[in-house]
Design an enzyme around this catalytic site. Structure first.
Site, PDB file in Angstrom:
ATOM      1  N   ASP A  54      83.141  58.300  70.850  1.00  9.02           N
ATOM      2  CA  ASP A  54      83.241  57.490  72.067  1.00  9.02           C
ATOM      3  C   ASP A  54      81.873  57.369  72.720  1.00  9.02           C
ATOM      4  OD1 ASP A  54      85.342  56.581  74.404  1.00  9.02           O
ATOM      5  OD2 ASP A  54      83.601  57.601  75.265  1.00  9.02           O
ATOM      6  N   TYR A  59      75.805  54.894  78.597  1.00 13.93           N
ATOM      7  CA  TYR A  59      75.270  56.134  78.052  1.00 13.93           C
ATOM      8  C   TYR A  59      73.912  55.941  77.377  1.00 13.93           C
ATOM      9  CZ  TYR A  59      80.284  57.332  78.282  1.00 13.93           C
ATOM     10  OH  TYR A  59      81.590  57.521  78.664  1.00 13.93           O
ATOM     11  N   LYS A  84      82.000  50.736  75.563  1.00  9.22           N
ATOM     12  CA  LYS A  84      82.503  50.231  76.841  1.00  9.22           C
ATOM     13  C   LYS A  84      81.433  49.384  77.523  1.00  9.22           C
ATOM     14  CE  LYS A  84      84.298  54.921  77.409  1.00  9.22           C
ATOM     15  NZ  LYS A  84      83.152  55.602  76.780  1.00  9.22           N
ATOM     16  N   HIS A 121      84.597  49.181  81.300  1.00  3.99           N
ATOM     17  CA  HIS A 121      84.291  50.568  81.621  1.00  3.99           C
ATOM     18  C   HIS A 121      84.858  51.058  82.936  1.00  3.99           C
ATOM     19  CE1 HIS A 121      81.020  53.930  81.146  1.00  3.99           C
ATOM     20  NE2 HIS A 121      82.238  54.400  81.174  1.00  3.99           N
TER      21      HIS A 121
END
Length: 281
Positions: A54, A59, A84, A121
């Site tokens: 994931d 990120y 996301k 997200h």
């Protein structure tokens, strides 16, 4: 007990209603790992047997996830990848381009590449309903093109899921990813998803490591001869959730996958249920 099958294995999956794309029940989270740390951790996770990773645009490690999978002896078709998108561009086309860029980063620009799951997200896409709609429609386009095999949302509440009915071509979303653990069970939301056939994914299933000294949790862990983290993850699996623990420590990564040689008894599940800090629903 929650009614979930107890003969789970590391390869157990759950398939969203109306699809033929199975989701591994144990995933590996990558927030907030730097690209280099993410590459090392994902490599360790794949070697351990995880088959679900994931990531997210936020990120900033999507390319590292792609690199780890490309360099692994595990076949791409055997790995489930989630990413996301939490922002939109200056136009619907620009929003779609942001989503397509994520697929390219993960697949190394492979024209036949895809992600297995793409999520909106957060419910606060630029703080308004129009933003949520625009990102969802970009993901629908990827889904129709085969660039995303499943699409879903993260951190939505029931009202936001219902809002989607007014514009979504794909409804219900295949997945809802939210924070879930014994102290935050979001029971009404989980019930809604179960009724609609939406797969529930639990991020922060270890409560960010802040509750490992809880007396109830430690007692169950001692009785099962397991770590508190293993008990929390097994709890999530027996609740029917997809669980997404994260770690950069290879020993912890392996420990977090050691969930299949024990079962939490009804009384243990009930005791953990009783830790919910929200008003009982």
């Amino acid at each position: 007990m929650s009614g979930q099958p107890l003969n789970l294995t590391l390869t157990s999956t759950i398939t969203p209603k109306g699809t033929n794309t199975p989701i591994p029940r144990l995933g590996f989270g990558t927030y907030p790992l730097s690209p280099s740390t993410c590459l090392t951790a994902c490599t360790a996770a794949l070697s351990t047997g995880y088959r679900h990773i994931d990531t997210a645009q936020l990120y900033k490690n999507e390319s590292a996830v792609g690199e780890a999978i490309a360099s692994s002896p595990v076949s791409r078709s055997d790995v489930f990848i989630t990413t996301k998108q939490g922002i939109r561009g200056d136009s619907p086309e620009a929003t779609y381009a942001l989503a397509a860029e994520s697929v390219n980063k993960i697949t190394g620009g492979d024209s036949e590449g895809y992600v297995d799951l793409f999520l909106v997200h957060t419910k606060w896409v630029r703080g308004d309903a129009e933003g949520r709609k625009e990102v969802w429609q970009a993901l629908e386009r990827l889904y129709e093109e085969g660039k995303a095999r499943l699409i879903g949302v993260s951190n939505y509440e029931v009202e936001h899921l219902e809002e989607m009915r007014g514009y979504a071509r794909v409804w219900p979303p295949h997945v809802l990813q939210v924070e879930l653990h014994p102290w935050r069970q979001q029971r009404e939301l989980v019930r809604y998803c179960e009724e609609k056939g939406i797969v529930v994914q639990a991020y922060s299933p270890l409560a960010e490591g802040q509750r490992m000294d809880d007396v109830v949790l430690k007692g169950i862990a001692e009785k099962c001869s397991k770590s508190p983290a293993q008990v929390l993850l097994r709890y999530g699996l027996q609740k029917g959730w997809v669980v997404l623990p994260r770690s950069e420590n290879p020993m912890r990564i392996a420990e977090n996958a050691g969930l299949y040689d024990f079962v939490l008894a009804d009384g243990d599940m009930e005791a953990l249920d009783g830790l919910d800090e929200a008003e009982s629903a």
